[in-house]
Structure formats: structure tokens, C-alpha cells
Design an enzyme around this catalytic site. Structure first.
Site, PDB file in Angstrom:
ATOM      1  N   HIS A 122      -0.891  -1.704   0.273  1.00  0.00           N
ATOM      2  CA  HIS A 122       0.260  -1.173  -0.462  1.00  0.00           C
ATOM      3  C   HIS A 122       0.200  -1.604  -1.930  1.00  0.00           C
ATOM      4  O   HIS A 122       0.464  -0.798  -2.833  1.00  0.00           O
ATOM      5  CB  HIS A 122       1.560  -1.676   0.159  1.00  0.00           C
ATOM      6  N   HIS A 168       3.122 -10.094   3.406  1.00  0.00           N
ATOM      7  CA  HIS A 168       2.012 -10.670   2.639  1.00  0.00           C
ATOM      8  C   HIS A 168       2.394 -11.985   1.986  1.00  0.00           C
ATOM      9  O   HIS A 168       3.569 -12.279   1.755  1.00  0.00           O
ATOM     10  CB  HIS A 168       1.546  -9.696   1.548  1.00  0.00           C
TER      11      HIS A 168
END
Length: 250
Positions: free
Chosen positions: A171, A215
Site C-alpha cells: 500500500h 505495518h
């Protein structure tokens, strides 16, 4: 002096570096502040970040890419005869970025923050999660999430859709690459509004990856640097093409 300052501000390569530095400020700030994702910090505003991250998730990422290609071609006033060439140059770093992410993820099974959180109370996830295939991971995760009420259903589904390695962030590579190309190309031609919108969108996507427990700051830092090296050749080519079109014919 004013002319020199204007030239510096409109230097696409300087703008590329500045944009990269601003994006890197997100993971660097998380490091400096010792920020860590915590499941107890869920808030109503988190759904907005989920919507931002969905603009990059499949299949919506393809729609976002198409819209950004169209917006950049329109804003840069590219002639119809060159639409295809510019679209290919803009999309190539995006495609290469996702291929690189997929290859790296296969060799670096780094657990996502939400996996680390779940593994603290589930020995099976702690020991076996990345030793089984994707379908088994989803089944294991689905069973574990049934008894957890602090996590909203939409976030659970987002986790179930992404059970692969945390490193790097696909992303972030996607959003950062678009931001780097857009800011360097658009601001160099005085297109501030569109450049600002794309930059804020990319920053929102990157922040969402932290807030959603997907993340670590290091994943984002590396991913932004990957995006920088991917976008640099595209910016160089498009700037060269722009200069060639403006040059007087002999």
C-alpha cells in the site's frame, strides 16, 4: 533572486526529494515518539483511515490508478497522440513496485503488528502462523477473532484479507510512488491543488497502515525508499519528454 528561487521551487528533482523527505517523516516520527500499535486504541475515526487504505486495496487500487493516470494526463495537458506513452510510463513504476513487494514478502515472513498482538495470547498463532499456507492462516485467524469484541468487524475482515508478511508495505509503495511522481511533475508546472490532494491522500494511506495494525515504521520507511527509486526514472523520462515538446523545431 526571485527568478532563481522560482527555478529551484519548480525543479522536479528537488521536489521529488522534498516529497520523499515529507513522507519519510511519518515513520521517522513514529520511531522518535516510540509509537506502537495497540488494539485498545481503536477509535471511531479509524474507519476513515480504513476507507483511505481501501483506495489501494484490491480491486479498488486499479480504479485509483486509472483515475490518477487520467488526472495527471489532463493536468499536464498531454496531447491525445501521447496519452498511451505517458500512461505506460506512469503505470510502469506502480506495476514494478507491486511485483517487487510480492517477491520480497515471500522471502521475509515478518509478522504484522496485529499478528504479534494475537500471538501473545495464542500459542498456535505464535508458532505456526507463517509455517502454513494462506488458506490455513485465514482459518486460524478467523477462529481466533471470533472471540474478540474490541476489534470492529470491518477491521477483522481487513486482517483476514492480508495475512502475508508485513515487510514491505505494498500500500505504501503504491501511494508513495504516485505522490512522488505527481508532486514533482505537477508542482514543477504550478499545479498546486492537485499535487496537494494527491500528497495528502498518500500520507493518509501511509498513516492508515500504522493505525490499522498492518505495518511497523521500518516497513513504511523501506517502502517509501523503494517508491523513490521507482519514481525517479519515470520523472526523468517525463520531464525530458516535456522539454522536448517545448523545444522549438529547427
Amino acid at each position: 533572486m526571485v527568478i532563481e528561487t522560482r527555478r529551484i521551487i519548480r525543479n522536479p528533482y528537488l521536489l521529488l526529494i522534498v516529497c520523499c523527505a515529507v513522507l519519510l517523516g511519518i515513520p521517522l516520527s513514529a520511531w522518535v515518539l516510540h509509537w506502537n500499535w495497540n488494539a485498545s486504541q481503536q477509535s471511531a475515526g479509524l474507519f476513515g483511515f480504513y476507507l483511505l487504505t481501501q483506495t489501494v486495496s484490491r480491486p479498488y487500487g486499479m480504479i485509483t490508478a486509472a483515475l490518477l493516470v487520467g488526472a495527471l494526463i489532463y493536468a499536464l495537458r498531454i496531447r491525445k497522440a501521447e496519452w498511451f506513452k505517458y500512461a505506460v510510463v506512469l503505470l510502469l513504476p506502480i506495476i514494478l513496485g507491486q511485483l517487487a513487494v510480492n517477491m520480497i514478502k515471500r522471502t521475509t515472513p515478518e509478522p504484522r503488528p496485529y499478528i504479534v498482538w494475537l500471538s501473545q495470547t495464542d500459542s498456535e498463532i505464535d508458532r505456526h502462523f507463517y509455517q502454513v499456507d494462506s488458506a490455513e492462516r485465514q482459518a486460524m485467524l478467523s477462529k481466533r477473532l471470533e472471540s474478540i469484541s474490541v476489534i470492529p468487524q470491518w477491521q477483522k475482515q481487513h486482517w483476514l484479507n492480508q495475512t502475508d508478511s508485513a515487510f514491505p508495505s505494498g500500500h505504501t509503495v503504491f501511494a508513495a510512488t504516485w505522490a512522488l511522481m505527481a508532486v514533482s511533475l505537477l508542482l514543477a508546472r504550478g499545479k498546486r491543488l492537485l499535487a496537494t490532494i494527491i500528497m495528502l491522500w498518500a500520507m493518509g494511506v501511509i498513516i492508515s497502515r500504522l493505525l490499522l495494525g498492518m505495518h511497523w515504521p521500518g516497513d513504511l520507511f523501506t517502502s517509501i525508499m523503494i517508491a523513490f527509486y521507482l519514481s525517479l526514472p519515470a520523472v526523468y523520462f517525463l520531464c525530458r519528454e516535456g522539454s522536448r515538446r517545448k523545444a522549438p523545431s529547427l
